[in-house]
Design an enzyme around this catalytic site. Sequence first.
Site, PDB file in Angstrom:
ATOM      1  N   ASP A   1       0.818  -1.209   0.000  1.00  0.00           N
ATOM      2  CA  ASP A   1       0.000   0.000   0.000  1.00  0.00           C
ATOM      3  C   ASP A   1       0.855   1.262   0.000  1.00  0.00           C
ATOM      4  O   ASP A   1       2.070   1.211   0.195  1.00  0.00           O
ATOM      5  CB  ASP A   1      -0.961  -0.002   1.198  1.00  0.00           C
ATOM      6  CG  ASP A   1      -0.272  -0.386   2.510  1.00  0.00           C
ATOM      7  OD1 ASP A   1       0.972  -0.376   2.567  1.00  0.00           O
ATOM      8  OD2 ASP A   1      -0.984  -0.700   3.470  1.00  0.00           O
TER       9      ASP A   1
ATOM     10  N   ASP B   1      -7.648  -2.654  14.174  1.00  0.00           N
ATOM     11  CA  ASP B   1      -9.014  -2.941  13.727  1.00  0.00           C
ATOM     12  C   ASP B   1      -9.075  -4.185  12.827  1.00  0.00           C
ATOM     13  O   ASP B   1     -10.108  -4.486  12.255  1.00  0.00           O
ATOM     14  CB  ASP B   1      -9.595  -1.716  12.985  1.00  0.00           C
ATOM     15  CG  ASP B   1      -8.782  -1.341  11.750  1.00  0.00           C
ATOM     16  OD1 ASP B   1      -7.781  -2.026  11.434  1.00  0.00           O
ATOM     17  OD2 ASP B   1      -9.160  -0.361  11.083  1.00  0.00           O
TER      18      ASP B   1
ATOM     19  N   HIS C   1      -7.197  -4.667  10.093  1.00  0.00           N
ATOM     20  CA  HIS C   1      -6.876  -4.450   8.677  1.00  0.00           C
ATOM     21  C   HIS C   1      -5.576  -5.141   8.274  1.00  0.00           C
ATOM     22  O   HIS C   1      -4.688  -5.345   9.088  1.00  0.00           O
ATOM     23  CB  HIS C   1      -6.862  -2.951   8.318  1.00  0.00           C
ATOM     24  CG  HIS C   1      -5.720  -2.159   8.873  1.00  0.00           C
ATOM     25  ND1 HIS C   1      -5.848  -0.847   9.264  1.00  0.00           N
ATOM     26  CD2 HIS C   1      -4.417  -2.470   9.098  1.00  0.00           C
ATOM     27  CE1 HIS C   1      -4.679  -0.413   9.687  1.00  0.00           C
ATOM     28  NE2 HIS C   1      -3.804  -1.367   9.600  1.00  0.00           N
TER      29      HIS C   1
ATOM     30  N   GLU D   1      -9.583  -1.962   5.327  1.00  0.00           N
ATOM     31  CA  GLU D   1     -10.219  -1.667   6.604  1.00  0.00           C
ATOM     32  C   GLU D   1     -11.492  -2.512   6.752  1.00  0.00           C
ATOM     33  O   GLU D   1     -12.036  -2.998   5.758  1.00  0.00           O
ATOM     34  CB  GLU D   1     -10.596  -0.175   6.651  1.00  0.00           C
ATOM     35  CG  GLU D   1      -9.410   0.780   6.519  1.00  0.00           C
ATOM     36  CD  GLU D   1      -8.594   0.917   7.806  1.00  0.00           C
ATOM     37  OE1 GLU D   1      -8.679   0.044   8.699  1.00  0.00           O
ATOM     38  OE2 GLU D   1      -7.852   1.912   7.909  1.00  0.00           O
TER      39      GLU D   1
HETATM   40  P1  PGA Z   1       2.110  -1.498  12.972  1.00  0.00           P
HETATM   41  O1  PGA Z   1       0.949  -1.444  11.902  1.00  0.00           O
HETATM   42  O2  PGA Z   1       3.043  -2.578  12.516  1.00  0.00           O
HETATM   43  O3  PGA Z   1       2.747  -0.142  12.912  1.00  0.00           O
HETATM   44  O4  PGA Z   1       1.457  -1.810  14.293  1.00  0.00           O
HETATM   45  C1  PGA Z   1       0.395  -2.628  11.452  1.00  0.00           C
HETATM   46  C2  PGA Z   1      -0.694  -2.308  10.461  1.00  0.00           C
HETATM   47  O5  PGA Z   1      -1.401  -1.302  10.648  1.00  0.00           O
HETATM   48  O6  PGA Z   1      -0.854  -3.071   9.500  1.00  0.00           O
END
Ligand code: PGA
Length: 239
Positions: free
Chosen positions: A67, A136, A138, A143
């Site tokens: 992404d 959440d 994702h 999302e």
């Molecule tokens: P993080 O993010 O590794 O910074 O916790 C994970 C994500 O949002 O996919």
Amino acid sequence: MKEQRFATYEEMSRQAAEAIAAVVRAKPDAVLGLATGSTPVGTYRHLVRMHREDGLDFSRVTTVNLDEYLGLPGSHEQSYRHFMEEHLFRHVNVDPSRTFLPDGLAEDPAEEGRRYDALVESLGGTDIQLLGIGLDGHIGFNEPCDEFVRPTHAVDLDPSTIRANARFFASESEVPRRAITMGMGAIFGARRILLLAAGEAKLSIFEAAARGAITPRVPASILQLHPDASFFFTRDRGE
Ligand code: PGA
């Protein structure tokens, strides 16, 4: 789906890097699906170490990231292109022309999504896809929503994601509100999936993804159906 727990972030990161290195050794022109965020930083650190100490060779590897923020050029300090340069690309011998991320400045994100999916398909899909998981649920920036979305597409970021990512920006208002993300089609098409989660705060969503109902309300839960998915968890955030 295999689940593994690790005592430390360091140990989880080393094992994740080992899994990726094994793919590269077996197939020097492997296609690696890569992720940004805090969680994979340790994995990249180990891959860089393996390159330096053991000669792990990225010269024929191709990388495709999940992404990118919409509206940020790759040169922006908070762009995911920049993150990948800082944490991996500039420290190993990957050919820069074989490192791909969605274009955050694409005028037409739908067209960019089609281009990106065609690119992943033309590469024969990814050999291993590294994933973090959001609070959440994702993966990439898929999302929680009413249905799983297959193509690479533009998304409005969830307020919890914007808050979580504000730590990297001067203020929350500077966090881009939109992103472009690989959809479930390209993610699920990976021959192997490696999902990493670190920290107590991720435990409940990790368990929901690994063992709860398979629902687009917990996007990572679809990976329970993947024939070769490994979920790694450690309570240790490694800080
Ligand atoms: P993080 O993010 O590794 O910074 O916790 C994970 C994500 O949002 O996919």
